[in-house]
Design a protein around this motif. Structure first.
Motif, PDB file in Angstrom:
ATOM      1  N   ARG A  12       0.806  -1.222   0.000  1.00 44.80           N
ATOM      2  CA  ARG A  12       0.000   0.000   0.000  1.00 44.80           C
ATOM      3  C   ARG A  12       0.839   1.271   0.000  1.00 44.80           C
ATOM      4  NH1 ARG A  12      -3.469  -2.784   4.010  1.00 44.80           N
ATOM      5  NH2 ARG A  12      -5.270  -3.587   2.854  1.00 44.80           N
ATOM      6  N   HIS A  13       1.941   1.234   0.738  1.00 49.01           N
ATOM      7  CA  HIS A  13       2.799   2.412   0.885  1.00 49.01           C
ATOM      8  C   HIS A  13       4.252   1.948   0.862  1.00 49.01           C
ATOM      9  CE1 HIS A  13      -0.817   4.498   2.347  1.00 49.01           C
ATOM     10  NE2 HIS A  13      -0.982   3.489   3.194  1.00 49.01           N
ATOM     11  N   ASP A  14       5.162   2.892   0.908  1.00 45.02           N
ATOM     12  CA  ASP A  14       6.579   2.521   0.989  1.00 45.02           C
ATOM     13  C   ASP A  14       6.893   1.805   2.294  1.00 45.02           C
ATOM     14  OD1 ASP A  14       7.166   3.508  -1.481  1.00 45.02           O
ATOM     15  OD2 ASP A  14       8.186   5.313  -0.769  1.00 45.02           O
ATOM     16  N   HIS A  15       6.165   2.158   3.360  1.00 43.62           N
ATOM     17  CA  HIS A  15       6.377   1.528   4.658  1.00 43.62           C
ATOM     18  C   HIS A  15       5.038   1.084   5.228  1.00 43.62           C
ATOM     19  CE1 HIS A  15      10.130   3.804   4.052  1.00 43.62           C
ATOM     20  NE2 HIS A  15      10.654   2.749   4.621  1.00 43.62           N
ATOM     21  N   ILE A  16       5.088   0.264   6.262  1.00 47.74           N
ATOM     22  CA  ILE A  16       3.877  -0.434   6.684  1.00 47.74           C
ATOM     23  C   ILE A  16       2.819   0.495   7.271  1.00 47.74           C
ATOM     24  CG2 ILE A  16       4.635  -1.034   9.042  1.00 47.74           C
ATOM     25  CD1 ILE A  16       2.788  -3.347   6.535  1.00 47.74           C
ATOM     26  N   ALA A  17       3.230   1.619   7.867  1.00 47.85           N
ATOM     27  CA  ALA A  17       2.252   2.540   8.456  1.00 47.85           C
ATOM     28  C   ALA A  17       2.076   3.804   7.614  1.00 47.85           C
ATOM     29  CB  ALA A  17       2.668   2.912   9.875  1.00 47.85           C
ATOM     30  N   GLY A  18       2.698   3.833   6.447  1.00 46.52           N
ATOM     31  CA  GLY A  18       2.581   5.020   5.593  1.00 46.52           C
ATOM     32  C   GLY A  18       3.842   5.217   4.770  1.00 46.52           C
ATOM     33  N   ASP A  19       4.215   6.449   4.577  1.00 40.31           N
ATOM     34  CA  ASP A  19       5.377   6.761   3.735  1.00 40.31           C
ATOM     35  C   ASP A  19       6.671   6.892   4.527  1.00 40.31           C
ATOM     36  OD1 ASP A  19       3.788   6.803   1.433  1.00 40.31           O
ATOM     37  OD2 ASP A  19       3.172   8.872   1.840  1.00 40.31           O
ATOM     38  N   ARG A  20       6.616   6.691   5.845  1.00 44.64           N
ATOM     39  CA  ARG A  20       7.768   6.906   6.714  1.00 44.64           C
ATOM     40  C   ARG A  20       8.114   5.631   7.466  1.00 44.64           C
ATOM     41  NH1 ARG A  20       8.805   8.710  12.051  1.00 44.64           N
ATOM     42  NH2 ARG A  20       6.656   8.180  12.580  1.00 44.64           N
ATOM     43  N   PHE A  21       9.400   5.375   7.657  1.00 40.05           N
ATOM     44  CA  PHE A  21       9.855   4.216   8.413  1.00 40.05           C
ATOM     45  C   PHE A  21       9.535   4.390   9.895  1.00 40.05           C
ATOM     46  CE2 PHE A  21      13.051   1.981  10.918  1.00 40.05           C
ATOM     47  CZ  PHE A  21      13.086   0.734  10.322  1.00 40.05           C
ATOM     48  N   THR A  22       8.995   3.334  10.517  1.00 47.60           N
ATOM     49  CA  THR A  22       8.700   3.330  11.949  1.00 47.60           C
ATOM     50  C   THR A  22       9.147   1.997  12.550  1.00 47.60           C
ATOM     51  OG1 THR A  22       6.493   2.339  11.748  1.00 47.60           O
ATOM     52  CG2 THR A  22       6.641   4.768  11.576  1.00 47.60           C
ATOM     53  N   ALA A  23       8.995   1.883  13.848  1.00 47.32           N
ATOM     54  CA  ALA A  23       9.338   0.628  14.532  1.00 47.32           C
ATOM     55  C   ALA A  23       8.513  -0.543  14.010  1.00 47.32           C
ATOM     56  CB  ALA A  23       9.149   0.779  16.032  1.00 47.32           C
ATOM     57  N   ALA A  24       7.330  -0.281  13.492  1.00 44.35           N
ATOM     58  CA  ALA A  24       6.521  -1.374  12.943  1.00 44.35           C
ATOM     59  C   ALA A  24       7.216  -2.027  11.761  1.00 44.35           C
ATOM     60  CB  ALA A  24       5.140  -0.859  12.539  1.00 44.35           C
ATOM     61  N   ASP A  25       7.983  -1.245  11.007  1.00 43.24           N
ATOM     62  CA  ASP A  25       8.725  -1.825   9.887  1.00 43.24           C
ATOM     63  C   ASP A  25       9.829  -2.749  10.370  1.00 43.24           C
ATOM     64  OD1 ASP A  25       7.599  -0.555   7.385  1.00 43.24           O
ATOM     65  OD2 ASP A  25       8.050   1.250   8.556  1.00 43.24           O
ATOM     66  N   VAL A  26      10.414  -2.440  11.514  1.00 39.84           N
ATOM     67  CA  VAL A  26      11.430  -3.340  12.072  1.00 39.84           C
ATOM     68  C   VAL A  26      10.814  -4.714  12.304  1.00 39.84           C
ATOM     69  CG1 VAL A  26      12.958  -3.804  14.031  1.00 39.84           C
ATOM     70  CG2 VAL A  26      12.755  -1.466  13.125  1.00 39.84           C
ATOM     71  N   TYR A  27       9.640  -4.741  12.909  1.00 38.40           N
ATOM     72  CA  TYR A  27       9.046  -6.030  13.252  1.00 38.40           C
ATOM     73  C   TYR A  27       8.470  -6.736  12.030  1.00 38.40           C
ATOM     74  CZ  TYR A  27       7.156  -9.765  15.937  1.00 38.40           C
ATOM     75  OH  TYR A  27       6.926 -11.032  16.414  1.00 38.40           O
ATOM     76  N   VAL A  28       7.673  -6.017  11.244  1.00 37.46           N
ATOM     77  CA  VAL A  28       7.075  -6.638  10.057  1.00 37.46           C
ATOM     78  C   VAL A  28       8.164  -7.033   9.067  1.00 37.46           C
ATOM     79  CG1 VAL A  28       5.537  -6.266   8.087  1.00 37.46           C
ATOM     80  CG2 VAL A  28       4.898  -5.394  10.344  1.00 37.46           C
ATOM     81  N   GLY A  29       9.124  -6.126   8.848  1.00 37.56           N
ATOM     82  CA  GLY A  29      10.207  -6.431   7.922  1.00 37.56           C
ATOM     83  C   GLY A  29      11.038  -7.610   8.373  1.00 37.56           C
ATOM     84  N   SER A  30      11.297  -7.712   9.680  1.00 32.58           N
ATOM     85  CA  SER A  30      12.060  -8.843  10.202  1.00 32.58           C
ATOM     86  C   SER A  30      11.330 -10.160   9.967  1.00 32.58           C
ATOM     87  CB  SER A  30      12.322  -8.655  11.700  1.00 32.58           C
ATOM     88  OG  SER A  30      13.220  -7.596  11.924  1.00 32.58           O
ATOM     89  N   ALA A  31      10.025 -10.148  10.132  1.00 36.81           N
ATOM     90  CA  ALA A  31       9.250 -11.375   9.905  1.00 36.81           C
ATOM     91  C   ALA A  31       9.355 -11.819   8.451  1.00 36.81           C
ATOM     92  CB  ALA A  31       7.793 -11.146  10.299  1.00 36.81           C
ATOM     93  N   ILE A  32       9.168 -10.887   7.535  1.00 38.08           N
ATOM     94  CA  ILE A  32       9.238 -11.232   6.115  1.00 38.08           C
ATOM     95  C   ILE A  32      10.655 -11.674   5.742  1.00 38.08           C
ATOM     96  CG2 ILE A  32       8.971 -10.332   3.769  1.00 38.08           C
ATOM     97  CD1 ILE A  32       6.767  -8.474   4.892  1.00 38.08           C
ATOM     98  N   HIS A  33      11.637 -10.977   6.262  1.00 45.87           N
ATOM     99  CA  HIS A  33      13.032 -11.319   6.002  1.00 45.87           C
ATOM    100  C   HIS A  33      13.363 -12.713   6.529  1.00 45.87           C
ATOM    101  CE1 HIS A  33      17.416 -11.034   6.031  1.00 45.87           C
ATOM    102  NE2 HIS A  33      17.414 -11.232   7.335  1.00 45.87           N
ATOM    103  N   PHE A  34      13.038 -12.972   7.782  1.00 44.77           N
ATOM    104  CA  PHE A  34      13.405 -14.234   8.418  1.00 44.77           C
ATOM    105  C   PHE A  34      12.688 -15.410   7.771  1.00 44.77           C
ATOM    106  CE2 PHE A  34      12.699 -17.512  11.661  1.00 44.77           C
ATOM    107  CZ  PHE A  34      14.004 -17.803  12.018  1.00 44.77           C
ATOM    108  N   TYR A  35      11.370 -15.321   7.662  1.00 43.26           N
ATOM    109  CA  TYR A  35      10.629 -16.438   7.109  1.00 43.26           C
ATOM    110  C   TYR A  35      10.964 -16.643   5.636  1.00 43.26           C
ATOM    111  CZ  TYR A  35       7.855 -15.977  11.386  1.00 43.26           C
ATOM    112  OH  TYR A  35       7.455 -15.895  12.692  1.00 43.26           O
ATOM    113  N   GLY A  36      11.199 -15.540   4.922  1.00 40.45           N
ATOM    114  CA  GLY A  36      11.551 -15.654   3.510  1.00 40.45           C
ATOM    115  C   GLY A  36      12.887 -16.342   3.296  1.00 40.45           C
ATOM    116  N   GLN A  37      13.851 -16.085   4.177  1.00 41.20           N
ATOM    117  CA  GLN A  37      15.164 -16.724   4.074  1.00 41.20           C
ATOM    118  C   GLN A  37      15.064 -18.240   4.105  1.00 41.20           C
ATOM    119  OE1 GLN A  37      17.556 -14.981   7.283  1.00 41.20           O
ATOM    120  NE2 GLN A  37      18.938 -14.181   5.728  1.00 41.20           N
ATOM    121  N   PHE A  38      14.095 -18.739   4.832  1.00 44.10           N
ATOM    122  CA  PHE A  38      13.944 -20.183   4.992  1.00 44.10           C
ATOM    123  C   PHE A  38      12.871 -20.761   4.066  1.00 44.10           C
ATOM    124  CE2 PHE A  38      16.009 -18.807   8.878  1.00 44.10           C
ATOM    125  CZ  PHE A  38      17.017 -19.756   8.999  1.00 44.10           C
TER     126      PHE A  38
END
Length: 206
Positions: free
Chosen positions: A143-169
């Motif tokens: 929907r946006h560049d980042h999960i809560a809108g157009d700006r990086f927030t702590a939510a991107d750390v968590y959501v991005g980590s999940a996608i990164h980690f699970y995707g690696q495996f």
């Protein structure tokens, strides 16, 4: 004298999420490395987290466990980092951070363990079924560049980590939206620092 902020982790764990968050916050912290077979089960660490899991932090004497909770806590504890949500971002920030912590993790773990809920069981499972969770997650990051809108927030750390980690495996479906989202996150200096720190800690064991 004890540090104001102590981080308990193992470099082969979800502690990598919190390492990234700590590097984004850029506040000084002390790292305590724990071993799964020994120190993570010791009485000293059980007093911090009775679940005997990492990550955990102790900030000014207060214990916080659970990755999503730690990310949200650090964003509020260090507002100068600009990682907490604005009023406009708040709904999506909490919605998607805890979607990743709840339905996404449950769906991925169940699939990895070979658990496929029946139609009846899907009423009980908070995530319904794996394919539905993945569709919703893919739409959210697109929907946006980042999960809560157009700006990086702590939510991107968590959501991005999940996608990164699970995707690696190989635990997530291939998705151009996931790839584009992760590319933006991988470019962040704090992410790169965090990966380098944890990878270096793995080196002696390698």
């Amino acid at each position: 004298m004890a540090a104001d902020l102590i981080f308990y982790t193992n470099p082969m764990s979800r502690g990598r999420i919190v390492r990234w968050m700590l590097e984004e916050v850029a506040a000084p912290y002390e790292t305590v490395l724990l071993d799964y077979a020994t120190t993570m089960k010791d009485d000293a660490y059980r007093a911090i987290n009775p679940m005997m899991k990492v990550p955990a932090i102790v900030h000014l004497g207060h214990v916080v466990t659970e990755g999503a909770a730690i990310c949200a806590y650090l964003a509020e504890a260090f507002p100068e980092a600009g990682l907490a949500p604005t009023a406009e971002e708040r709904a999506d920030y909490y919605r998607w951070m805890f979607f990743a912590a709840g339905p996404v993790e449950s769906a991925v773990v169940d699939k990895a363990m070979g658990v496929t809920p029946s139609d009846q069981q899907q009423r009980m499972a908070g995530y319904g079924h794996f394919d539905l969770v993945m569709r919703v997650l893919e739409e959210a990051v697109g929907r946006h560049d980042h999960i809560a809108g157009d700006r990086f927030t702590a939510a991107d750390v968590y959501v991005g980590s999940a996608i990164h980690f699970y995707g690696q495996f190989g635990m997530l479906p291939k998705s151009a939206r996931f790839d584009a989202y992760l590319a933006r996150l991988y470019a962040r200096p704090a992410f790169q620092r965090a990966v380098a720190i944890d990878d270096a800690l793995l080196a002696p064991a390698g």
